[in-house]
Write an enzyme that holds these catalytic residues in place. Sequence first.
Site, PDB file in Angstrom:
ATOM      1  N   ASN A   1     -65.353  11.941 -18.291  1.00 51.22           N
ATOM      2  CA  ASN A   1     -66.141  12.940 -17.554  1.00 51.22           C
ATOM      3  C   ASN A   1     -67.064  13.647 -18.547  1.00 51.22           C
ATOM      4  O   ASN A   1     -66.622  14.456 -19.348  1.00 51.22           O
ATOM      5  CB  ASN A   1     -65.165  13.934 -16.898  1.00 51.22           C
ATOM      6  CG  ASN A   1     -65.875  15.060 -16.165  1.00 51.22           C
ATOM      7  OD1 ASN A   1     -67.103  15.060 -16.037  1.00 51.22           O
ATOM      8  ND2 ASN A   1     -65.106  16.025 -15.675  1.00 51.22           N
ATOM      9  N   TRP A   2     -68.345  13.297 -18.468  1.00 51.34           N
ATOM     10  CA  TRP A   2     -69.300  13.875 -19.425  1.00 51.34           C
ATOM     11  C   TRP A   2     -69.647  15.328 -19.101  1.00 51.34           C
ATOM     12  O   TRP A   2     -70.312  15.995 -19.886  1.00 51.34           O
ATOM     13  CB  TRP A   2     -70.585  13.054 -19.446  1.00 51.34           C
ATOM     14  CG  TRP A   2     -70.455  11.691 -20.059  1.00 51.34           C
ATOM     15  CD1 TRP A   2     -69.333  11.147 -20.648  1.00 51.34           C
ATOM     16  CD2 TRP A   2     -71.480  10.694 -20.156  1.00 51.34           C
ATOM     17  NE1 TRP A   2     -69.608   9.881 -21.091  1.00 51.34           N
ATOM     18  CE2 TRP A   2     -70.913   9.576 -20.813  1.00 51.34           C
ATOM     19  CE3 TRP A   2     -72.817  10.630 -19.759  1.00 51.34           C
ATOM     20  CZ2 TRP A   2     -71.650   8.410 -21.071  1.00 51.34           C
ATOM     21  CZ3 TRP A   2     -73.554   9.475 -20.014  1.00 51.34           C
ATOM     22  CH2 TRP A   2     -72.970   8.378 -20.666  1.00 51.34           C
ATOM     23  N   LYS A   3     -69.280  15.762 -17.929  1.00 45.03           N
ATOM     24  CA  LYS A   3     -69.612  17.135 -17.472  1.00 45.03           C
ATOM     25  C   LYS A   3     -71.107  17.404 -17.668  1.00 45.03           C
ATOM     26  O   LYS A   3     -71.921  16.525 -17.387  1.00 45.03           O
ATOM     27  CB  LYS A   3     -68.735  18.153 -18.198  1.00 45.03           C
ATOM     28  CG  LYS A   3     -67.245  17.832 -18.049  1.00 45.03           C
ATOM     29  CD  LYS A   3     -66.362  18.925 -18.551  1.00 45.03           C
ATOM     30  CE  LYS A   3     -64.911  18.508 -18.436  1.00 45.03           C
ATOM     31  NZ  LYS A   3     -63.987  19.506 -18.927  1.00 45.03           N
TER      32      LYS A   3
ATOM     33  N   GLU B   1     -53.984  17.247 -13.968  1.00 44.68           N
ATOM     34  CA  GLU B   1     -54.553  17.895 -15.154  1.00 44.68           C
ATOM     35  C   GLU B   1     -54.062  19.339 -15.235  1.00 44.68           C
ATOM     36  O   GLU B   1     -54.620  20.224 -14.570  1.00 44.68           O
ATOM     37  CB  GLU B   1     -56.076  17.919 -15.059  1.00 44.68           C
ATOM     38  CG  GLU B   1     -56.732  16.575 -14.961  1.00 44.68           C
ATOM     39  CD  GLU B   1     -58.176  16.645 -15.415  1.00 44.68           C
ATOM     40  OE1 GLU B   1     -58.477  16.086 -16.466  1.00 44.68           O
ATOM     41  OE2 GLU B   1     -58.987  17.309 -14.749  1.00 44.68           O
TER      42      GLU B   1
ATOM     43  N   GLY C   1     -62.133  14.371 -21.020  1.00 44.38           N
ATOM     44  CA  GLY C   1     -63.319  15.220 -21.099  1.00 44.38           C
ATOM     45  C   GLY C   1     -64.017  15.046 -22.440  1.00 44.38           C
ATOM     46  O   GLY C   1     -64.747  14.071 -22.671  1.00 44.38           O
TER      47      GLY C   1
ATOM     48  N   GLY D   1     -59.268  21.128 -22.255  1.00 41.60           N
ATOM     49  CA  GLY D   1     -60.107  21.792 -23.254  1.00 41.60           C
ATOM     50  C   GLY D   1     -59.309  22.402 -24.396  1.00 41.60           C
ATOM     51  O   GLY D   1     -59.865  23.053 -25.270  1.00 41.60           O
TER      52      GLY D   1
ATOM     53  N   HIS E   1     -62.136  19.011  -9.300  1.00 40.83           N
ATOM     54  CA  HIS E   1     -61.840  19.331 -10.709  1.00 40.83           C
ATOM     55  C   HIS E   1     -61.576  20.834 -10.838  1.00 40.83           C
ATOM     56  O   HIS E   1     -62.204  21.642 -10.139  1.00 40.83           O
ATOM     57  CB  HIS E   1     -63.024  18.911 -11.592  1.00 40.83           C
ATOM     58  CG  HIS E   1     -62.698  18.964 -13.052  1.00 40.83           C
ATOM     59  ND1 HIS E   1     -62.707  20.137 -13.763  1.00 40.83           N
ATOM     60  CD2 HIS E   1     -62.317  17.993 -13.918  1.00 40.83           C
ATOM     61  CE1 HIS E   1     -62.352  19.879 -15.013  1.00 40.83           C
ATOM     62  NE2 HIS E   1     -62.115  18.584 -15.128  1.00 40.83           N
TER      63      HIS E   1
HETATM   64  C1  PEP Z   1     -61.105  17.677 -18.209  1.00 38.33           C
HETATM   65  O1  PEP Z   1     -61.936  18.583 -18.251  1.00 38.33           O
HETATM   66  O2  PEP Z   1     -60.825  17.129 -17.140  1.00 38.33           O
HETATM   67  C2  PEP Z   1     -60.451  17.272 -19.444  1.00 38.33           C
HETATM   68  C3  PEP Z   1     -59.414  16.487 -19.359  1.00 38.33           C
HETATM   69  O3  PEP Z   1     -60.977  17.772 -20.593  1.00 38.33           O
HETATM   70  P1  PEP Z   1     -60.460  17.506 -22.093  1.00 38.33           P
HETATM   71  O4  PEP Z   1     -60.144  16.036 -22.196  1.00 38.33           O
HETATM   72  O5  PEP Z   1     -61.589  17.910 -22.935  1.00 38.33           O
HETATM   73  O6  PEP Z   1     -59.240  18.358 -22.277  1.00 38.33           O
END
Ligand code: PEP
Length: 254
Positions: A12-14, A168, A234, A174, A98
């Site tokens: 997920n590049w956001k 998640e 992420g 994050g 999300h």
């Molecule tokens: C997310 O935002 O869904 C995520 C898993 O982020 P990260 O991998 O950066 O913790």
Amino acid sequence: MKINKKKLVIGNWKMNIFSVKEAKKLMEGIKKGSLKVRNTDIVICPPFVYISDLMSLVSKKLFLGVQNIFEEMNGSYTGEVSVQYLAQFKVSCAIIGHSERRARGESDTSISKKVARALEAKITPVFCIGEASRDEHGEYLAFIKNQLSLGLSLVSKAQIGDVVIAYEPIWAIGGKEAMNSHQVHEMSLYIQKCVKEMCGTMVMMPRILYGGAVTADNAREIVDQGFVDGLLVGRESLKVENFLGIITNVDLIK
Ligand code: PEP
């Protein structure tokens, strides 16, 4: 296009990539690295604006997804994106619900409609759930159960196997440390139990992914010992080498 039932790693590049050039470079690097991958499907979820530039890079192993969809098919909805647009751009899945969107007001009702809409359009919904914190009395389990029953309320028994559930825990997203694989396994079993209670034991189970602080170092253990079907990633999906490290380690799992 329907993703089959291999291991699944979604990036997920956001809102972190800011040019077509950068988006293409990243996806091309992942495509090159994916040539050696055998048992894992890879999905990249870029910002909408890059979808048409990236569709030529879609392959039998590398798919495109989106980070959100709108719940209605058409109409006066300024700024929203209907699932009707997506098939022509080879989009095969959509992240829905999300925690970053939920935190900004996305409701369970809207999420449930989006999950149903995605299924109707033959786009795999990647339905996100996860608790903000944990308590000693296990109230977070009731919270997860509630998120599941609300979000999947419009999904039929026949469709449930086509859903991907991304667990998640918000406290890990994050963050520095992922949840340990033992806890991931507990949650994967719990989610399966909830789905069976909702849909019966005879249905095809949805795939379950873990997301939150996944790296190339912890990916294999989380999937292998956490008994999940893959990962939602992420930050580490934004660098070719790091993301390929995750994919390669997941792909090694027998
Ligand atoms: C997310 O935002 O869904 C995520 C898993 O982020 P990260 O991998 O950066 O913790």
